[in-house]
Motif scaffolding. Structure first.
Motif, mmCIF file in Angstrom:
data_model
loop_
_atom_site.group_PDB
_atom_site.id
_atom_site.type_symbol
_atom_site.label_atom_id
_atom_site.label_comp_id
_atom_site.label_asym_id
_atom_site.label_seq_id
_atom_site.Cartn_x
_atom_site.Cartn_y
_atom_site.Cartn_z
ATOM 1 N N THR A 1 0.833 -1.200 0.000
ATOM 2 C CA THR A 1 0.000 0.000 0.000
ATOM 3 C C THR A 1 0.866 1.247 0.000
ATOM 4 O O THR A 1 0.606 2.215 -0.734
ATOM 5 N N LEU A 2 1.915 1.244 0.815
ATOM 6 C CA LEU A 2 2.787 2.413 0.899
ATOM 7 C C LEU A 2 3.480 2.686 -0.432
ATOM 8 O O LEU A 2 3.626 3.844 -0.836
ATOM 9 N N ALA A 3 3.932 1.650 -1.109
ATOM 10 C CA ALA A 3 4.606 1.835 -2.395
ATOM 11 C C ALA A 3 3.682 2.521 -3.403
ATOM 12 O O ALA A 3 4.139 3.321 -4.233
ATOM 13 N N PHE A 4 2.380 2.239 -3.309
ATOM 14 C CA PHE A 4 1.408 2.878 -4.196
ATOM 15 C C PHE A 4 1.257 4.362 -3.851
ATOM 16 O O PHE A 4 1.276 5.226 -4.724
ATOM 17 N N TYR A 5 1.113 4.661 -2.565
ATOM 18 C CA TYR A 5 1.021 6.062 -2.141
ATOM 19 C C TYR A 5 2.302 6.822 -2.481
ATOM 20 O O TYR A 5 2.263 7.997 -2.872
ATOM 21 N N ASN A 6 3.427 6.148 -2.341
ATOM 22 C CA ASN A 6 4.705 6.781 -2.649
ATOM 23 C C ASN A 6 4.783 7.163 -4.129
ATOM 24 O O ASN A 6 5.380 8.180 -4.485
ATOM 25 N N ALA A 7 4.167 6.350 -4.984
ATOM 26 C CA ALA A 7 4.157 6.654 -6.415
ATOM 27 C C ALA A 7 3.410 7.949 -6.701
ATOM 28 O O ALA A 7 3.804 8.734 -7.560
ATOM 29 N N VAL A 8 2.319 8.190 -5.988
ATOM 30 C CA VAL A 8 1.579 9.447 -6.153
ATOM 31 C C VAL A 8 2.436 10.618 -5.690
ATOM 32 O O VAL A 8 2.539 11.649 -6.362
ATOM 33 N N ALA A 9 3.094 10.461 -4.541
ATOM 34 C CA ALA A 9 3.974 11.514 -4.034
ATOM 35 C C ALA A 9 5.138 11.773 -4.986
ATOM 36 O O ALA A 9 5.624 12.901 -5.104
ATOM 37 N N ASN A 10 5.580 10.732 -5.702
ATOM 38 C CA ASN A 10 6.743 10.799 -6.595
ATOM 39 C C ASN A 10 6.329 11.135 -8.023
ATOM 40 O O ASN A 10 6.987 10.715 -8.974
ATOM 41 N N ASN A 11 5.240 11.872 -8.159
ATOM 42 C CA ASN A 11 4.762 12.322 -9.474
ATOM 43 C C ASN A 11 4.516 11.173 -10.441
ATOM 44 O O ASN A 11 4.798 11.271 -11.633
ATOM 45 N N GLY A 12 4.003 10.075 -9.911
ATOM 46 C CA GLY A 12 3.602 8.964 -10.761
ATOM 47 C C GLY A 12 4.650 7.914 -11.002
ATOM 48 O O GLY A 12 4.382 6.900 -11.646
ATOM 49 N N VAL A 13 5.867 8.104 -10.494
ATOM 50 C CA VAL A 13 6.936 7.114 -10.692
ATOM 51 C C VAL A 13 6.892 6.127 -9.527
ATOM 52 O O VAL A 13 7.151 6.483 -8.383
ATOM 53 N N LYS A 14 6.564 4.878 -9.836
ATOM 54 C CA LYS A 14 6.507 3.854 -8.799
ATOM 55 C C LYS A 14 7.847 3.153 -8.708
ATOM 56 O O LYS A 14 8.359 2.621 -9.696
ATOM 57 N N ALA B 1 3.605 18.074 1.678
ATOM 58 C CA ALA B 1 2.750 17.770 0.534
ATOM 59 C C ALA B 1 3.178 18.515 -0.729
ATOM 60 O O ALA B 1 3.030 17.991 -1.839
ATOM 61 N N ASP B 2 3.718 19.726 -0.580
ATOM 62 C CA ASP B 2 4.093 20.518 -1.751
ATOM 63 C C ASP B 2 5.445 20.104 -2.336
ATOM 64 O O ASP B 2 5.759 20.442 -3.473
ATOM 65 N N ASN B 3 6.256 19.378 -1.573
ATOM 66 C CA ASN B 3 7.540 18.865 -2.070
ATOM 67 C C ASN B 3 7.900 17.621 -1.263
ATOM 68 O O ASN B 3 8.759 17.656 -0.385
ATOM 69 N N PRO B 4 7.258 16.494 -1.557
ATOM 70 C CA PRO B 4 7.343 15.321 -0.683
ATOM 71 C C PRO B 4 8.761 14.790 -0.494
ATOM 72 O O PRO B 4 9.493 14.585 -1.452
ATOM 73 N N LYS B 5 9.117 14.568 0.774
ATOM 74 C CA LYS B 5 10.408 13.966 1.120
ATOM 75 C C LYS B 5 10.206 12.547 1.647
ATOM 76 O O LYS B 5 10.978 11.651 1.328
ATOM 77 N N TYR B 6 9.168 12.349 2.456
ATOM 78 C CA TYR B 6 8.915 11.045 3.046
ATOM 79 C C TYR B 6 7.474 10.604 2.810
ATOM 80 O O TYR B 6 6.557 11.428 2.807
ATOM 81 N N SER B 7 7.303 9.300 2.646
ATOM 82 C CA SER B 7 5.973 8.688 2.678
ATOM 83 C C SER B 7 5.940 7.751 3.873
ATOM 84 O O SER B 7 6.975 7.261 4.325
ATOM 85 N N CYS B 8 4.728 7.488 4.380
ATOM 86 C CA CYS B 8 4.637 6.713 5.618
ATOM 87 C C CYS B 8 3.268 6.052 5.714
ATOM 88 O O CYS B 8 2.268 6.611 5.251
ATOM 89 N N ILE B 9 3.236 4.853 6.303
ATOM 90 C CA ILE B 9 1.970 4.176 6.578
ATOM 91 C C ILE B 9 1.992 3.664 8.011
ATOM 92 O O ILE B 9 3.035 3.229 8.514
ATOM 93 N N VAL B 10 0.850 3.754 8.663
ATOM 94 C CA VAL B 10 0.684 3.271 10.035
ATOM 95 C C VAL B 10 -0.517 2.337 10.076
ATOM 96 O O VAL B 10 -1.584 2.680 9.554
#
Length: 671
Positions: free
Chosen positions: A404-417, A506-515
């Motif tokens: 799930t986190l890898a998917f959210y990270n792709a959105v944060a990374n401008n679509g690059v998974k 959110a405007d320049n993502p550095k970290y993604s995280c899931i809890v």
């Protein structure tokens, strides 16, 4: 008779050969390091003390045996000195070449001390002491990242990094010649031994400070809610490097790292509302005409689909709301109606999008035991009339938290998974044997227009929706809450798996995280109440220690403060505008009509005095910025040489008001 007398030497030789054999000598296991080189796991030498009492000369033995026995008794504290004396003397008298003095293991410092004892100080060759090396795995940070570091036992069964990278860590065993003797075996030092090749080290991506915060925040949340288990994963958006991964399960004594819920099968669950991000991505890709301002009538919070009733968490329903609000409020009915309106006639298309996003495939994670996602297909026998809408809100499918986190990270990374990684390098001392770099799994998971909509919705959840309790004044968070009902004995029960997944800033993502907090107890058991605060605590820590994420902070000046800023000189118009915006009182002396001014503090305000620039005379540029000084002096046709460093002119080589001679150079000094 023939065997005894004629073949005696033959059988003696065979007997001796069978007593001599090569025994493996274990290699030293490699170290496991954090991202900054701190040791997470290492091998420390311990020893068992054995003895060949036949080696020492009679004089050495007789003069030292009593003292040696007393020291052994005092050190081990289990037997009397007389016991050790009899044991050693009986062995020497019986010509026994090997006895183990005590089975208790000693450390290196104890070994050094013993080498100074009587008889032992003569060493192996003349004293007969044998220190049998036994290595133990040691974790300097205790239980920090315990399950992630993992273990491996004598049967080669294990978990975590120790097991996944065992072939790198273990090295190559050597071998040495041993002789079987009564009571055990004794090494023979004949120069034929093969030295072991020690294992490689591995350098992980784990940040021990963030790991510590993640575990503490998770532990507090689990204790407060009496939950069954929980996990946290935090990784860098651009690199996929995992900076913290915590797993805690409930035991009789509290919570401990008993299983890798973040990666393995036991943590693979129905994700619930965090999966709505994938459904909205599929909707926007399939029907790009859907706008965030379009409205959906969610009614009174209850909606019949086939023979089941779907409900929203808000009593009485949300009524007519926008697509943006459907996501912010996590309306099941809103998402279900969107799914029906767009995919009911082409349900295969929805599932195809999920496959395209990579949600049905494993990530190829570096650690063994990654769970395989479970996802239905319309042709399956268990695909029901409600499966489309159920999957749309995160049911009838299963993912691990890492997936799930890898998917959210792709959105944060401008679509690059990208593929998450937890080991950066395999090393031999300072030499890098193998590096693991960022691997792209999908160069563009969806269109830019879809990404824009998704990001706005994710930010809206924290600004106005189910996670507004973690909104920060210092940085923006984007994310989604999840509260999924659990299945027991084939039926959904009122127990929940709560979650929050997102990224920041959110405007320049550095970290993604899931809890994930599983089966919390109490009144407020939603993802926003239980899981999101853990995310916030970890995000606050990461933000506080990473200055690169901080936005420049404008000075806040209280108008009536005692101390005033130092503004010695400059342009009247510029200084007036700046001071007014800062809320600092400023005044011009009567008659001032000059472009350039000097500034004098006067009680709680600043007073402007004329600083005229006259043609043919050296101007006064002290107190001015370098830019202003160069501008004025250049207009006076002076060559300028600059010394020192700083923001303002401290002094000038030519006195103000003196006549300017042609081809003269003025030196200004900055401070």
């Amino acid at each position: 008779m023939q065997i005894q007398f004629m073949d005696g030497q033959k059988w003696k030789s065979i007997s001796k050969e069978r007593r001599i054999y090569y025994k493996p000598v274990a290699a030293t296991r490699g170290n496991i390091f954090s991202d900054n080189g701190s040791i997470l796991a290492t091998s420390l030498p311990f020893y068992r003390v054995a003895f060949d009492p036949t080696v020492a000369k009679a004089e050495t033995f007789n003069s030292g045996v009593d003292s040696l026995a007393l020291l052994l008794s005092r050190f081990y504290g289990d037997k009397s000195a007389d016991h050790y004396r009899r044991k050693i003397k009986n062995a020497r008298h019986s010509d026994r070449r090997y006895i183990r003095l005590n089975s208790r293991q000693i450390n290196y410092q104890d070994k050094k001390m013993m080498t100074r004892w009587p008889i032992f100080r003569e060493g192996k060759g003349r004293g007969g002491v044998i220190f049998e090396k036994v290595e133990k795995r040691f974790k300097p940070f205790g239980l920090l990242a315990d399950r992630t570091i993992g273990f491996i036992n004598e049967d080669k069964y294990g978990a975590g990094l120790e097991y996944s990278f065992n072939s790198n860590l273990t090295g190559t065993d050597g071998e040495a010649l041993f002789e079987r003797i009564a009571g055990g075996s004794k090494p023979i030092y004949d120069g034929t031994d093969v030295k072991p090749q020690h294992g490689y080290d591995i350098k992980t991506t784990i940040d021990i400070n963030l790991q510590d915060v993640a575990e503490n925040a998770l532990y507090k949340a689990l204790e407060r809610t009496k939950a069954e288990y929980g996990c946290v994963i935090m990784m860098e958006v651009k690199t996929g490097e995992i900076k913290a991964i915590a797993n805690l399960g409930k035991t009789t004594g509290g919570y401990t790292e008993d299983y890798n819920y973040a990666v393995g099968n036991q943590g693979r669950t129905e994700p619930g509302s965090t999966f709505k991000l994938a459904s909205m991505m599929a909707l926007f890709e399939y029907a790009p005409q859907i706008n965030l301002t379009d409205t959906i009538d969610t009614g009174d919070g209850r909606y019949r689909i086939k023979n089941t009733i779907m409900s929203d968490s808000h009593h009485g329903g949300f009524g007519k709301i926008t697509v943006q609000q459907v996501f912010e409020k996590s309306s099941n009915i809103g998402v279900a109606k969107l799914m029906e309106a767009n995919f009911s006639q082409n349900q295969r298309a929805y599932v195809d999008y999920l496959h395209k996003f990579g949600l049905s495939s494993t990530l190829g994670f570096q650690m063994d035991g990654e769970a395989r996602p479970y996802m239905k297909n319309p042709q399956d026998k268990n695909w029901y009339g409600t499966s489309l809408t159920s999957m749309g809100i995160g049911y009838e499918l299963k993912l691990s938290p890492l997936q799930t986190l890898a998917f959210y990270n792709a959105v944060a990374n401008n679509g690059v998974k990208i593929q998450p990684i937890i080991v950066k390098e395999i090393r031999k001392a300072d030499d890098v044997i193998q590096s693991f770099n960022t691997r792209i799994l999908n160069e563009k998971i969806c269109s830019d227009e879809t990404l824009k909509k998704l990001k706005m919705m994710l930010e809206g959840v924290v600004e106005n929706g189910t996670a507004k309790n973690i909104r920060s004044a210092d940085y923006k968070v984007a994310g989604k809450t999840g509260t999924a009902r659990k299945v027991k004995n084939g039926r959904y029960v009122r127990e929940y798996s709560t979650s929050f997944a997102g990224y920041f800033p959110a405007d320049n993502p550095k970290y993604s995280c899931i809890v994930i907090i599983d089966s919390p107890k109490g009144v407020n058991v939603y993802g926003g109440d239980v899981a999101a605060p853990v995310f916030k605590e970890l995000a606050d820590k990461a933000y506080a220690r990473d200055l690169a994420m901080h936005k420049p902070m404008h000075a806040r000046v209280v108008p009536d403060k005692e101390s005033l800023p130092l503004v010695p000189a400059g342009s009247f118009d510029d200084l007036s505008v700046i001071l007014n915006k800062m809320g600092i009182s400023n005044h011009a002396t009567a008659g001032v009509d000059e472009e350039w001014v000097k500034v004098e503090p006067q009680r709680r305000s600043l007073n402007f005095k004329a600083n005229p620039v006259l043609q043919g005379q050296v101007p006064d540029v002290t107190g001015m910025t370098l830019r202003d000084a160069l501008f004025i002096l250049g207009n006076q046709h002076l060559e300028v040489r600059v010394e020192g460093s700083g923001k303002r002119v401290h002094r000038q080589s030519m006195a103000p008001g003196t006549e300017i001679d042609k081809d003269k150079t003025i030196t200004i000094t900055l401070s």
